[in-house]
Design a protein around this motif. Structure first.
Motif, PDB file in Angstrom:
ATOM      1  N   GLY A 146       0.777  -1.164  -0.116  1.00 62.42           N
ATOM      2  CA  GLY A 146       0.028  -0.012   0.032  1.00 62.42           C
ATOM      3  C   GLY A 146       0.785   1.362  -0.063  1.00 62.42           C
ATOM      4  O   GLY A 146       0.241   2.362   0.367  1.00 62.42           O
ATOM      5  N   PHE A 147       2.039   0.949  -0.469  1.00 59.51           N
ATOM      6  CA  PHE A 147       2.889   2.295  -0.184  1.00 59.51           C
ATOM      7  C   PHE A 147       2.465   3.408  -1.344  1.00 59.51           C
ATOM      8  O   PHE A 147       2.585   3.094  -2.398  1.00 59.51           O
ATOM      9  N   GLU A 148       2.846   4.681  -1.308  1.00 62.19           N
ATOM     10  CA  GLU A 148       2.475   5.550  -2.226  1.00 62.19           C
ATOM     11  C   GLU A 148       3.851   6.237  -2.562  1.00 62.19           C
ATOM     12  O   GLU A 148       3.725   7.441  -3.004  1.00 62.19           O
ATOM     13  N   GLN A 149       4.799   6.011  -1.750  1.00 62.88           N
ATOM     14  CA  GLN A 149       5.929   6.602  -1.889  1.00 62.88           C
ATOM     15  C   GLN A 149       7.030   5.408  -1.812  1.00 62.88           C
ATOM     16  O   GLN A 149       7.052   4.355  -1.217  1.00 62.88           O
ATOM     17  N   CYS A 150       8.072   5.808  -2.605  1.00 63.15           N
ATOM     18  CA  CYS A 150       9.221   4.828  -2.681  1.00 63.15           C
ATOM     19  C   CYS A 150      10.253   4.737  -1.602  1.00 63.15           C
ATOM     20  O   CYS A 150      10.554   5.844  -1.016  1.00 63.15           O
ATOM     21  N   TRP A 151      10.503   3.705  -1.067  1.00 62.04           N
ATOM     22  CA  TRP A 151      11.088   3.422   0.325  1.00 62.04           C
ATOM     23  C   TRP A 151      12.408   3.744  -0.174  1.00 62.04           C
ATOM     24  O   TRP A 151      13.145   4.065   0.989  1.00 62.04           O
ATOM     25  N   ASN A 152      13.076   3.505  -1.248  1.00 57.32           N
ATOM     26  CA  ASN A 152      14.466   3.857  -1.753  1.00 57.32           C
ATOM     27  C   ASN A 152      14.856   5.166  -1.886  1.00 57.32           C
ATOM     28  O   ASN A 152      15.830   5.431  -1.143  1.00 57.32           O
ATOM     29  N   CYS A 153      13.971   6.080  -2.667  1.00 57.71           N
ATOM     30  CA  CYS A 153      14.373   7.499  -2.811  1.00 57.71           C
ATOM     31  C   CYS A 153      13.505   8.468  -2.395  1.00 57.71           C
ATOM     32  O   CYS A 153      13.659   9.601  -2.737  1.00 57.71           O
ATOM     33  N   GLY A 154      12.294   7.819  -2.129  1.00 57.96           N
ATOM     34  CA  GLY A 154      11.082   8.904  -1.439  1.00 57.96           C
ATOM     35  C   GLY A 154      10.285   9.233  -2.472  1.00 57.96           C
ATOM     36  O   GLY A 154       9.469  10.224  -2.469  1.00 57.96           O
ATOM     37  N   ALA A 155      10.571   8.925  -3.981  1.00 59.51           N
ATOM     38  CA  ALA A 155       9.659   9.647  -5.022  1.00 59.51           C
ATOM     39  C   ALA A 155       8.011   9.049  -4.747  1.00 59.51           C
ATOM     40  O   ALA A 155       7.884   8.242  -4.314  1.00 59.51           O
ATOM     41  N   LEU A 156       7.230  10.139  -5.253  1.00 63.58           N
ATOM     42  CA  LEU A 156       5.763   9.528  -5.116  1.00 63.58           C
ATOM     43  C   LEU A 156       5.437   8.508  -6.421  1.00 63.58           C
ATOM     44  O   LEU A 156       6.149   8.665  -7.327  1.00 63.58           O
ATOM     45  N   MET A 157       4.611   7.762  -5.719  1.00 62.92           N
ATOM     46  CA  MET A 157       3.903   6.820  -6.827  1.00 62.92           C
ATOM     47  C   MET A 157       3.202   7.670  -8.007  1.00 62.92           C
ATOM     48  O   MET A 157       2.632   8.472  -8.006  1.00 62.92           O
ATOM     49  N   PRO A 158       3.555   7.131  -9.306  1.00 61.69           N
ATOM     50  CA  PRO A 158       2.960   7.754 -10.408  1.00 61.69           C
ATOM     51  C   PRO A 158       1.587   7.672 -10.406  1.00 61.69           C
ATOM     52  O   PRO A 158       0.922   6.532 -10.063  1.00 61.69           O
ATOM     53  N   ARG A 159       0.587   8.456 -10.701  1.00 62.62           N
ATOM     54  CA  ARG A 159      -0.791   8.513 -10.856  1.00 62.62           C
ATOM     55  C   ARG A 159      -1.231   8.006 -12.242  1.00 62.62           C
ATOM     56  O   ARG A 159      -0.792   7.935 -13.314  1.00 62.62           O
TER      57      ARG A 159
END
Length: 101
Positions: A88-101
């Protein structure tokens, strides 16, 4: 009252209970404080339980819980670093980028 199921932890038990109540099937969480007795009692006896107020809701409640357990998990590739992010993550755990919409 009718016992529906055990939950793996109090957080999931609370979510399941709330969803059952929202669906018109009054329910309560029992054994929510028994985890502190694990070790003195068998761990399987210390898990929280969901109880229905009305036994006639049992079949419908089991169907709802089965649907909840089968919810698909998202899986996406981070557009910034290429990392595969699951759940359910909406942000990359590695770099912090947001999930694409």
């Amino acid at each position: 009252m009718q016992r529906l199921t055990q939950a793996p932890n109090i957080a999931i038990a609370t979510v399941w209970c709330d969803l059952l109540c929202e669906a018109g099937m009054p329910a309560t969480v029992q054994r929510q404080y028994l985890s502190s007795a694990a070790g003195q009692l068998p761990p399987s006896e210390c898990l929280p339980e969901i109880w229905l107020d009305h036994g006639e809701h049992l079949v419908r409640a089991r169907t709802l819980l089965d649907e909840l357990r089968r919810l698909p998990q998202r899986r996406w590739a981070c557009p910034s670093c290429g990392e595969i992010v699951e759940g359910g993550f909406e942000q990359c755990w590695n770099c912090g980028a947001l999930m694409p919409r």
